[in-house]
Each structure stands twice: as structure tokens, then as C-alpha cells.
Write an enzyme that holds these catalytic residues in place. Structure first.
Site, mmCIF file in Angstrom:
data_model
loop_
_atom_site.group_PDB
_atom_site.id
_atom_site.type_symbol
_atom_site.label_atom_id
_atom_site.label_comp_id
_atom_site.label_asym_id
_atom_site.label_seq_id
_atom_site.Cartn_x
_atom_site.Cartn_y
_atom_site.Cartn_z
ATOM 1 N N ARG A 223 0.841 -1.194 0.000
ATOM 2 C CA ARG A 223 0.000 0.000 0.000
ATOM 3 C C ARG A 223 0.880 1.250 0.000
ATOM 4 O O ARG A 223 1.942 1.285 0.620
ATOM 5 C CB ARG A 223 -0.918 0.021 1.228
ATOM 6 C CG ARG A 223 -2.195 -0.792 1.047
ATOM 7 C CD ARG A 223 -3.090 -0.238 -0.059
ATOM 8 N NE ARG A 223 -4.333 -0.961 -0.251
ATOM 9 C CZ ARG A 223 -4.553 -1.891 -1.183
ATOM 10 N NH1 ARG A 223 -3.588 -2.243 -2.011
ATOM 11 N NH2 ARG A 223 -5.740 -2.458 -1.302
ATOM 12 N N HIS B 9 -1.043 0.101 -10.244
ATOM 13 C CA HIS B 9 -1.706 -0.851 -9.341
ATOM 14 C C HIS B 9 -2.105 -2.129 -10.089
ATOM 15 O O HIS B 9 -3.281 -2.493 -10.142
ATOM 16 C CB HIS B 9 -2.925 -0.205 -8.680
ATOM 17 C CG HIS B 9 -3.316 -0.886 -7.393
ATOM 18 N ND1 HIS B 9 -3.670 -0.204 -6.267
ATOM 19 C CD2 HIS B 9 -3.385 -2.194 -7.045
ATOM 20 C CE1 HIS B 9 -3.958 -1.064 -5.291
ATOM 21 N NE2 HIS B 9 -3.783 -2.283 -5.753
#
Ligand code: NAP
Length: 308
Positions: free
Chosen positions: A224, A271
Site C-alpha cells: 500500500r 496498481h
């Protein structure tokens, strides 16, 4: 026939249709419908992909939600504290993440960022070969993603060490807790973060800790974005770090004005290191639902205090 299961999420109509089709195929004994097509009173379980929390609050008999994503920090922040959250734990997702970690570790090991820069300058310059066994890779987070990634790296010949909050029995050296981070980072030629976003991991890789990494170290952040202090990273890239491969960012999509986009020491990925696979994820959700119906037992739920 069981009572209907709903799918809800802030995703495109096409994605929502794909989920409902896959879930319907995995759960032939249960009607799976969009939230708008269900009676709110009859909904006990919602399968969610980035749901609107207000919509879920409007379901008076909701007992638990099953996310089809692995990261749950937004649900933890937004959903009522007494609503159990089950997140996606899918061996296929872990496999894909392990593959991505291995691919980008090899990218750094084989000096590909340097050769790409050299090509742009028409420069013919050979660098010494570094064998995987000469490189230590430190994996931060030894959960479903981290353990699989560590296994792939070890198989490929790297010297792998890991870090987690609690002790682990593993065939790699494991460092634990706040005091375990410095010894790990000091020996990591490449550090791979597969940590979740929690209050404890926020800003964990800051200036002081990035300074613990050896001269020429590389960094891969696939967990993250909030874990990594980007300003500190930019300074560290000017000083001692060789390259960073970043797939996750505090704000996504990464803003067009970010200096990361054209920094020669940074690879920006949108991502994509481990996208959820709809068919296998639907199978995992179906198994969890069937077990709950048969036994009343929920799958492992997210710990709302720890945040993961
Ligand atoms: P997980 O099974 O919950 O594992 C999390 C790991 O992090 C555990 O080993 C945990 O330690 C460790 N950890 C958490 N807080 C820590 C702390 N304060 N200090 C030290 N270690 C800490 O999660 P996962 O399934 O492996 O997924 C990890 C993350 O990857 C997810 O949260 C998600 O955000 C991210 N992800 C990204 C993508 C992508 O495409 N980029 C795809 C999927 C997932 P313990 O074992 O001691 O609890």
C-alpha cells in the site's frame, strides 16, 4: 433455493455484470443480484467491491460483508465497527503477486533500469553480473502475499529474509516487530513491501528507515502507498538508493503532477501487480458462503483494531 445474495460496489456496469455472472456460476443454488434489484430487508450478506458505505448502512439485516479485494483499509475506516468484514484470500491472487515480485526483483537484479537509461543515451557499457545468491531480499509483511513472494524469491536463488508483526515459523530468517526492522533493512539489497495500510504502517518507510538500507539498494512497494514516505524516497534516491518500483500510491490514480512519473530512479505501475481474478475470487466467496450457511461459522474476519 436460498435467499438472494447481493453484489454492490462503485465499479463500472460492465464490471458489476461480470461479478454477478461469475458469482451466479459459482453459486448455482443462490440468486445473485445487484443491490438495486433486491429487497433491502432480506439481505444478510453483501459481496462488495469498493462499496458506498451509506448504501450498506441502509440494509437493516446485514450480518457481514465479503470484499472481493484483498486490501480493506477503506472498509475498515467507513463501515460500522460491529459489521464483520471478510476480505479476499485467494491462492491465485497470492500466486500472481509472487510472480510480480519475482519479475520486478529480477528487473532490479539484472540492472534493467540502468540499461534502459544507457540505451536512451546510445551508451554501450557492461556492468558486472550479480547472482541472486549474492543478493539479500527483505520482504516486509509475511501474510498471504508476502509468504508466497518469499517462496518464489527463494526458489529463484535469492537470499530471502522477512519481517512481520508477530513471530513466524518459516524457512527464511524472520525479523519481528519494531526492533526487527532495522537489522532487516540494513542487510536488504532489495526491499519488497507487502504490508497492508494500517495506522501502524502509515509512513513506516520514512527518511530514517530508508537510510538504514545499504548503498545501491532497490525498493519495491506492492502493498500500500501509505507505507512509503514519497518525499523521503526522493531524497534517498538522490543519496543511496538505486531504483524504486512502485505499484501503489497514497492517492490513486497517481496525480499527473507527481515528480515520480519522470524520475529516472522510479518505475511507476498503475496498481497492477496482483489484480483480482474474477472467476477464482467468485469461487472463494462461494465456498465461504456455503460454509457459513452450513455451520454458521464466518471465515476469518478483519481485525478492526489492527486494521488488517
Ligand atoms: P495479510 O495476509 O493480512 O498479511 C499482512 C502481513 O503484514 C502480515 O504478515 C502481518 O504480520 C504484516 N504486518 C501488518 N502490520 C504490521 C506491522 N505493523 N509490523 C510488521 N508487520 C506487519 O495480507 P496479504 O493478503 O498478504 O496482503 C497484504 C497487502 O497487499 C494487502 O493489505 C493489500 O493492501 C496489498 N495488495 C496489493 C495488491 C496490488 O495489486 N498491488 C494486490 C493484493 C493485495 P502478522 O503476520 O504478524 O500479522
Amino acid at each position: 433455493m436460498h435467499s438472494p445474495i447481493v453484489f454492490t460496489g462503485r465499479v463500472s456496469d460492465a464490471e458489476a455484470r461480470e461479478w454477478i455472472e461469475a458469482l451466479s456460476a459459482a453459486l448455482p443454488e443462490t440468486p445473485v443480484v445487484a443491490l438495486a434489484d433486491a429487497d433491502p430487508q432480506g439481505i444478510e450478506v453483501a459481496i462488495v467491491a469498493n462499496p458506498d458505505p451509506e448504501v450498506l448502512r441502509g440494509l437493516p439485516n446485514l450480518k457481514w460483508v465479503h470484499s472481493v479485494w484483498a486490501g480493506v483499509e477503506r472498509l475498515v475506516a467507513d463501515l460500522p465497527a460491529d459489521l464483520p468484514i471478510v476480505r479476499l484470500i485467494d491462492p491465485e491472487l497470492s500466486r500472481v503477486m509472487g510472480e510480480a515480485v519475482l519479475a520486478w526483483t529480477l528487473y532490479l537484479q539484472r540492472d534493467m533500469p540502468v540499461y534502459a537509461r544507457q540505451q536512451a543515451l546510445r551508451r554501450w557499457e557492461q556492468r558486472p553480473y550479480r547472482a541472486p545468491s549474492d543478493l539479500t531480499v527483505g520482504v516486509l509483511g509475511l501474510g498471504h502475499m508476502g509468504r508466497t513472494a518469499a517462496g518464489r524469491l527463494k526458489q529463484a536463488g535469492f537470499h530471502v529474509i522477512g519481517w512481520s508483526r508477530t513471530p513466524k515459523a518459516a524457512d527464511i530468517e524472520v525479523y519481528t516487530g519494531a526492533e526487527g526492522l532495522e537489522p532487516l533493512l540494513r542487510q536488504a539489497d532489495i526491499v519488497v513491501s507487502l504490508l497492508p495500510a494500517t495506522p501502524e504502517t502509515r509512513g513506516l518507510l520514512n527518511a530514517e528507515r530508508l537510510n538504514w538500507l545499504p548503498q545501491g539498494a532497490g525498493l519495491i512497494n506492492f502493498g500500500r502507498g501509505s507505507v512509503l514516505d514519497i518525499d523521503a524516497l526522493l531524497v534517498a534516491l538522490d543519496r543511496h538508493l538505486s531504483h524504486a518500483v512502485l505499484d501503489v500510491f497514497a492517492r490513486e490514480p497517481l496525480e499527473a503532477a507527481s515528480p515520480l512519473w519522470d524520475h529516472p530512479g522510479v518505475t511507476v505501475l498503475p496498481h497492477i501487480s496482483a489484480p483480482t481474478h474474477v472467476r477464482t475470487a467468485a469461487g472463494v466467496v462461494a465456498d465461504n458462503l456455503r460454509r457459513w450457511r452450513a455451520t454458521g461459522d464466518l471465515p476469518p474476519v478483519v481485525d478492526r483494531v489492527r486494521g488488517y
